[in-house]
Design a protein around this motif. Structure first.
Motif, PDB file in Angstrom:
ATOM      1  N   GLY A 589       0.825  -1.316   0.082  1.00 39.95           N
ATOM      2  CA  GLY A 589      -0.081   0.075  -0.091  1.00 39.95           C
ATOM      3  C   GLY A 589       0.939   1.175   0.044  1.00 39.95           C
ATOM      4  N   GLN A 590       1.954   1.267   0.850  1.00 46.14           N
ATOM      5  CA  GLN A 590       2.753   2.653   0.983  1.00 46.14           C
ATOM      6  C   GLN A 590       3.464   2.644  -0.371  1.00 46.14           C
ATOM      7  N   ARG A 591       3.899   1.701  -0.983  1.00 45.65           N
ATOM      8  CA  ARG A 591       4.960   1.864  -2.142  1.00 45.65           C
ATOM      9  C   ARG A 591       3.947   2.246  -3.077  1.00 45.65           C
ATOM     10  N   GLU A 592       2.875   2.062  -3.319  1.00 43.83           N
ATOM     11  CA  GLU A 592       1.932   2.156  -4.349  1.00 43.83           C
ATOM     12  C   GLU A 592       1.502   3.699  -4.213  1.00 43.83           C
ATOM     13  N   THR A 593       1.386   3.969  -2.955  1.00 39.32           N
ATOM     14  CA  THR A 593       0.980   5.345  -2.485  1.00 39.32           C
ATOM     15  C   THR A 593       2.158   6.247  -2.661  1.00 39.32           C
ATOM     16  N   ASP A 594       3.720   5.890  -2.440  1.00 38.49           N
ATOM     17  CA  ASP A 594       4.610   6.827  -2.473  1.00 38.49           C
ATOM     18  C   ASP A 594       5.822   5.929  -2.845  1.00 38.49           C
ATOM     19  N   SER A 595       6.074   5.703  -3.968  1.00 40.10           N
ATOM     20  CA  SER A 595       7.010   4.647  -4.287  1.00 40.10           C
ATOM     21  C   SER A 595       8.281   4.852  -3.987  1.00 40.10           C
ATOM     22  N   ASN A 596       8.763   6.238  -3.659  1.00 39.70           N
ATOM     23  CA  ASN A 596      10.038   6.235  -3.520  1.00 39.70           C
ATOM     24  C   ASN A 596      10.309   6.670  -2.053  1.00 39.70           C
ATOM     25  N   LYS A 597       9.570   6.540  -1.249  1.00 42.72           N
ATOM     26  CA  LYS A 597       9.972   6.473   0.289  1.00 42.72           C
ATOM     27  C   LYS A 597       9.941   5.248   1.040  1.00 42.72           C
ATOM     28  N   ARG A 598      10.947   4.743   1.437  1.00 40.91           N
ATOM     29  CA  ARG A 598      11.396   3.624   2.354  1.00 40.91           C
ATOM     30  C   ARG A 598      10.097   3.304   3.328  1.00 40.91           C
ATOM     31  N   VAL A 599       9.722   1.938   3.050  1.00 36.50           N
ATOM     32  CA  VAL A 599       8.757   1.717   4.032  1.00 36.50           C
ATOM     33  C   VAL A 599       9.474   0.838   5.367  1.00 36.50           C
ATOM     34  N   PHE A 600       9.020   1.141   6.427  1.00 36.16           N
ATOM     35  CA  PHE A 600       9.631   0.484   7.642  1.00 36.16           C
ATOM     36  C   PHE A 600       8.451   0.132   8.300  1.00 36.16           C
ATOM     37  N   LEU A 601       8.399  -1.095   8.843  1.00 38.43           N
ATOM     38  CA  LEU A 601       7.386  -1.786   9.611  1.00 38.43           C
ATOM     39  C   LEU A 601       8.201  -2.494  10.769  1.00 38.43           C
ATOM     40  N   LEU A 602       7.579  -2.544  11.741  1.00 45.11           N
ATOM     41  CA  LEU A 602       7.963  -3.314  12.984  1.00 45.11           C
ATOM     42  C   LEU A 602       6.551  -4.215  13.435  1.00 45.11           C
ATOM     43  N   THR A 603       6.770  -5.485  13.483  1.00 44.70           N
ATOM     44  CA  THR A 603       5.825  -6.212  13.997  1.00 44.70           C
ATOM     45  C   THR A 603       6.072  -7.040  15.079  1.00 44.70           C
ATOM     46  N   ARG A 604       5.084  -7.633  15.908  1.00 46.77           N
ATOM     47  CA  ARG A 604       5.254  -8.328  17.119  1.00 46.77           C
ATOM     48  C   ARG A 604       5.310 -10.065  16.671  1.00 46.77           C
ATOM     49  N   SER A 605       4.959 -10.201  15.357  1.00 42.83           N
ATOM     50  CA  SER A 605       5.077 -11.445  14.975  1.00 42.83           C
ATOM     51  C   SER A 605       5.725 -11.547  13.667  1.00 42.83           C
ATOM     52  N   GLY A 606       5.732 -12.669  13.170  1.00 46.72           N
ATOM     53  CA  GLY A 606       6.415 -12.813  11.716  1.00 46.72           C
ATOM     54  C   GLY A 606       6.415 -14.132  11.144  1.00 46.72           C
ATOM     55  N   PHE A 607       6.724 -14.212  10.162  1.00 48.09           N
ATOM     56  CA  PHE A 607       6.780 -15.549   9.156  1.00 48.09           C
ATOM     57  C   PHE A 607       8.006 -15.642   8.162  1.00 48.09           C
ATOM     58  N   ALA A 608       8.145 -16.799   7.538  1.00 45.65           N
ATOM     59  CA  ALA A 608       9.282 -16.708   6.538  1.00 45.65           C
ATOM     60  C   ALA A 608       8.979 -15.668   5.401  1.00 45.65           C
ATOM     61  N   GLY A 609       9.830 -14.835   4.944  1.00 41.65           N
ATOM     62  CA  GLY A 609       9.582 -13.970   3.776  1.00 41.65           C
ATOM     63  C   GLY A 609       9.151 -12.529   4.356  1.00 41.65           C
ATOM     64  N   LEU A 610       9.039 -12.431   5.837  1.00 42.58           N
ATOM     65  CA  LEU A 610       8.811 -11.132   6.177  1.00 42.58           C
ATOM     66  C   LEU A 610       9.888 -10.163   5.605  1.00 42.58           C
ATOM     67  N   GLN A 611      11.156 -10.356   5.632  1.00 42.44           N
ATOM     68  CA  GLN A 611      12.170  -9.514   5.220  1.00 42.44           C
ATOM     69  C   GLN A 611      11.800  -8.878   3.947  1.00 42.44           C
ATOM     70  N   ASN A 612      10.911  -9.538   3.079  1.00 42.10           N
ATOM     71  CA  ASN A 612      10.490  -9.046   1.601  1.00 42.10           C
ATOM     72  C   ASN A 612       9.725  -7.870   1.565  1.00 42.10           C
ATOM     73  N   TYR A 613       9.018  -7.516   2.857  1.00 36.72           N
ATOM     74  CA  TYR A 613       8.101  -6.384   2.925  1.00 36.72           C
ATOM     75  C   TYR A 613       8.781  -5.273   4.073  1.00 36.72           C
ATOM     76  N   SER A 614       9.987  -5.151   4.093  1.00 36.55           N
ATOM     77  CA  SER A 614      10.717  -3.936   4.640  1.00 36.55           C
ATOM     78  C   SER A 614      10.189  -4.256   6.419  1.00 36.55           C
TER      79      SER A 614
END
Length: 938
Positions: A589-614
């Motif tokens: 959603g954020q990359r579609e909204t603002d394609s050149n501002k780095r996304v940064f998320l912090l989440t309390r859980s995770g799964f394989a592939g999480l790194q692909n979504y910054s």
């Protein structure tokens, strides 16, 4: 007639030929049908020369199921060959040979020389039906290799590190993150592509203590003696055959008049085992807990807050026919608390060193075998499958301040101002939950009484050269417009609403979580965030309770009901990947909204592939205890070795013991310190010293306040050390940001077990309380109160330098080293080039035009200084630069390469201050640098 007979004969011949060759070559691998075994169909697919996919099914075809964690469209870009004989089919690449038994379907994975890396031992399927979903419960056992260590599996809190001969439950919960990937010191990995509740190792559930013959205090068989005491009222004594009070259902078995606020329980008696064995015990606890067996304190006091229990595992040998005394002391933490003690006989699978994945439900068995020349290459293969690790914005590498919670915008702004006034480095301030009106969770609206001008607040943070992260939950009260937008489309989990489950806010409100498995619901979730929060300039997202945690402390079956059904199927089948889908929603959603501002998320859980979504993960609502500080080291290391490089924790612990809350002298400026204050300050300092060398550096927790100046007064040794490590973090920014660049460009892992870099030294395999932060720094946290020394293992094959003094130590031995309150042990291996910059108040304050280049002599060494624009995605298009440093120990020369690459705003002139550190430390050599290769003699 002749033509008809010819056709029949021809058909029989073709049929025999087909039957004689059961191996089918596919465009991307091979397919076969074993004669026996659990799988009727097996497909082996080539991803690249060192990564293959295995799919198996008890049916005649392999069903197609789109993976949630593996990138779509992975097709082999390398040649491969398929061959077979009467016994085996073999698929070969330039680096791998995969041999499958045509009789049983068992698979062996070998290197190109034929050396076995791993082989299957047993596969099983059994039908499983839930709701309208049909599938299979499945298990795959592998014959593990002798001498190897196994890491990964996500982040868990039982202090386990090397999972060889051990087991782990793979499900998501607060403080527990399941990532179904393992990494072996034999340089292979397995990614198990399944989203249901799973288990690594022993698939059995722990059993109640009544599996043993039990005897009470008086020696009467059948139960233990449970003695309930409380300040008011007489003791309650009763016989109990199980200690099982682990959730909201089983906790009802406590005596009706037992007072959790001032009560305590002791269970004691004897166990009699029917066999001689080393039993595994699982302690589940909230409150203060100790366990003795045969008068040996097997579990020293552990504590967790009442609403957030933890699991701790230990083993103890029991002898057939010989009673063992057992005693468990438990003091609840106030409010409803939880406790349980269960056990399992030892597993032949664990004893044999075998590996196993078990999953409750799936349409098929689906896993990937990844090999490499070293453990980094294996992790690179994992990221080939699941996606690159984005480079986080540079400011995210700095220091973050947070607390539960800043209740007004003035509180938050005052903290930023205070850091700037005191000249303590800071890059990020975090606004935790409940900034919204009390009855409007999920509205993404600010309570105007406390936050009258949220946009102005964000702008003020930005004017002070800081960033702001905000907590957003996937949770919505039924009264909010956002809930109604989801529910009208059927995109809400409704079990909690239907059951009228009320949360803990005020008098309690009814709400639930949205279905993140629905692609349209993902888009709506981002739109609500964008329209209400992103427009105000919010820089980053803190995704809390993303397990999802609809309600604390329920039994597992009710948890599944609360979390589904999902758009893809039952919550039993899609139990573990919610956080991944939620991260995908925001990232896309954020990359579609603002394609050149780095996304940064912090989440309390995770799964394989999480790194692909910054996205990074933090270790949840851990406790303010020394044992929890210690547990974070192996938890963070295993998470990093699960292929996801960015991890953090609540420095100081989130949930606070009541002894720290009451009578606290945190704000006292007189220097008078009571015992609890002394320990509080030391605990936070030791945790902060450790946290300064984690991929992300973040302080957070419940009251008492965690700001540096609130932990100790200026001039206090604790205050000075906190500031020292904060400033050191910023001095190391050229090094740290280069590591972040390596995570993307080279699939590097920042937080590293010693075994990753010193695999040949098997002494490193079990070292869970030291780690490498990149190649240059060996970090040795201190996790015991009043400890002023600790034992450190120095890996063999190199000399080690004391970071602070330059003193040298030979590798291959354990040494007790000094650990003054103000410093944790920190060492640098010979053959290291370490760039060190200036102290900055924030990461963008100064350009790196004056860098100290420390050359730790004794071996040849290399380092590549990486730089880019720091906030956008131009690095994906090639906009970055590298400068290579190459030290030749034999002739004592340091080569500084031509600057490679370019980006807007890059430095064209700079100064390197080269410091040679060896038997003595030489004066800095001043080296002007304009991007052209330079060679200097040290």
């Amino acid at each position: 007639m002749k033509q008809f007979l010819f056709f029949i004969a021809f058909s029989l011949i073709v049929g025999k030929l087909l039957a004689a060759d059961p191996v089918q070559t596919l465009d991307n691998g091979m397919k076969l049908h074993p004669k026996t075994g659990a799988a009727r169909t097996i497909e082996i697919s080539v991803i690249n020369s060192r990564v293959v996919r295995v799919q198996a099914s008890p049916e005649s075809n392999i069903p197609f199921v789109a993976s949630l964690c593996v990138l779509p469209g992975l097709t082999p870009a390398v040649p491969f060959k398929v061959s077979s004989n009467s016994e085996f089919a073999v698929l070969s690449t330039d680096e791998l040979r995969v041999r499958v038994s045509l009789l049983t379907g068992e698979i062996s994975f070998m290197d190109k020389s034929g050396k076995v890396l791993l082989q299957e031992a047993k596969r099983s399927f059994s039908p499983f039906v839930v709701e309208n979903d049909k599938g299979y419960t499945m298990q795959q056992v592998f014959s593990g290799m002798p001498g190897e260590a196994i890491y990964g599996l996500g982040q868990h809190q039982s202090e386990d590190f090397n999972y060889k001969h051990k087991s782990e439950d793979l499900f998501q919960y607060n403080t527990k993150v399941a990532v179904p990937f393992i990494l072996s010191t034999n340089n292979y990995g397995i990614l198990w592509d399944n989203y249901s509740q799973s288990k690594y190792g022993d698939p059995r559930d722990y059993k109640d203590l009544n599996q043993f013959s039990l005897f009470d205090k008086a020696g009467k068989e059948g139960a233990l003696t449970a003695t309930y005491t409380q300040k008011s009222g007489n003791p309650i004594v009763r016989r109990e055959s199980a200690i099982d009070y682990e959730n909201l259902t089983t906790v009802k078995k406590f005596p009706a008049d037992f007072n959790f606020n001032d009560g305590a329980v002791v269970w004691e008696g004897e166990l009699l085992s029917s066999q001689t064995d080393v039993y595994k015990f699982s302690l589940y606890y909230a409150g203060y807990t100790k366990v003795w067996i045969n008068d040996s304190l097997v579990v020293p006091e552990r504590w967790r807050t009442s609403w957030n229990p933890n699991t701790y595992r230990f083993s103890f040998p029991l002898t057939k026919g010989k009673r063992a005394k057992i005693k468990l002391e438990w003091k609840p933490d106030g409010g409803v608390s939880y406790v349980g003690l269960k056990a399992l006989s030892s597993s032949p699978l664990e004893k044999n060193g075998n590996l196993s994945f078990w999953s409750e439900m799936g349409d098929k068995m689906d896993y990937y075998f990844v090999s490499g020349k070293n453990m980094d290459e294996v992790i690179s293969g994992y990221r080939t499958l699941t996606g690159k690790a984005s480079i986080m914005p540079k400011w995210a590498m700095g220091f973050w301040q947070s607390r539960e919670r800043y209740k007004t915008q003035d509180e938050l702004l005052n903290v930023v101002s205070e850091y700037r006034k005191r000249k303590i480095p800071l890059d990020n301030i975090v606004l935790d939950w409940s900034y919204w009106p009390e009855d409007a969770w999920g509205s993404h609206q600010f309570d105007l009484k406390r936050f009258p001008d949220a946009k102005g607040m964000v702008d003020t943070v930005h004017r002070q050269n800081a960033h702001i992260m905000i907590s957003v939950w996937p949770k919505f009260y039924t009264t909010t417009d956002h809930f109604k937008q989801f529910s009208k489309n059927g995109w809400m989990y409704m079990q909690a609403v239907n059951d009228n489950v009320r949360d803990w806010i005020g008098s309690g409100y009814v709400g639930s979580f949205y279905d993140a498995y629905n692609p349209e619901a993902q888009k709506l979730f981002w739109k609500q965030m964008k329209d209400n929060l992103y427009v105000k300039g919010i820089d980053a997202w803190w995704m809390d309770a993303s397990e999802p945690n609809v309600r604390d402390c329920t039994d597992m079956e009710y948890r599944k009901k609360l979390c589904g059904p999902t758009a893809l199927g039952s919550s039993s089948k899609y139990f573990n990947a919610y956080a991944l889908m939620n991260a995908k929603a925001i990232y896309n959603g954020q990359r579609e909204t603002d394609s050149n501002k780095r996304v940064f998320l912090l989440t309390r859980s995770g799964f394989a592939g999480l790194q692909n979504y910054s996205t990074a993960t933090w270790s949840g609502d851990i406790a303010t205890r020394w044992e929890d500080l210690k547990a974070q080291i192996p938890a963070g290391l295993n998470f990093a070795m699960s292929g996801i490089p960015f991890w953090t924790m609540d420095i100081g612990g989130f949930c606070v013991e009541k002894r720290y809350e009451k009578g606290q002298l945190i704000f006292d400026q007189t220097g008078n310190e009571n015992a609890d204050l002394n320990e509080w300050r030391e605990l936070n300092l030791r945790w902060f010293q450790f946290g300064a060398f984690c991929p992300l550096f973040r302080s957070h927790g419940q009251f008492p306040y965690r700001e540096i100046y609130n932990l100790a007064p200026e001039g206090h040794p604790v205050y000075k050390s906190l500031v020292y490590y904060d400033e050191l973090r910023y001095r190391l920014m050229p090094y740290i940001y280069s590591l972040a660049g390596m995570a993307y460009h080279n699939d590097y892992t920042l937080m590293r077990s010693l075994a990753m870099d010193y695999t040949a030294d098997q002494q490193t395999y079990g070292i869970s309380d030291q780690f490498l932060f990149g190649p240059a720094l060996m970090v040795c946290p201190v996790y015991s109160y009043k400890a002023r020394s600790r034992e450190v293992y120095f890996p063999a094959g190199t000399r080690w330098y004391n970071f602070y003094t330059g003193e040298q130590m030979e590798g291959g031995k354990k040494v007790t080293v000094a650990a003054a309150l103000e410093r944790i042990p920190l060492f640098v291996p010979a053959g290291t080039i370490l760039p060190v910059g200036e102290v900055m108040q924030h990461t963008a304050e100064k350009k790196a035009d004056d860098i100290e280049i420390r050359v730790y002599q004794g071996k040849d060494s290399k380092f590549s200084l990486y730089e880019d624009e720091g906030t956008n995605y131009n690095y994906e298009k090639g906009a970055f630069s590298t400068i290579d440093f190459d030290y030749n120990h034999t002739d004592g020369t340091l080569s500084i390469s031509d600057c490679k690459g370019s980006y807007d705003g890059m430095l064209t002139q700079r100064t390197f201050r080269v410091v040679a550190i060896g038997k003595t430390t030489a004066a800095p050599r001043i080296v002007p640098y304009n991007g052209v290769k330079t060679v200097i003699k040290l």
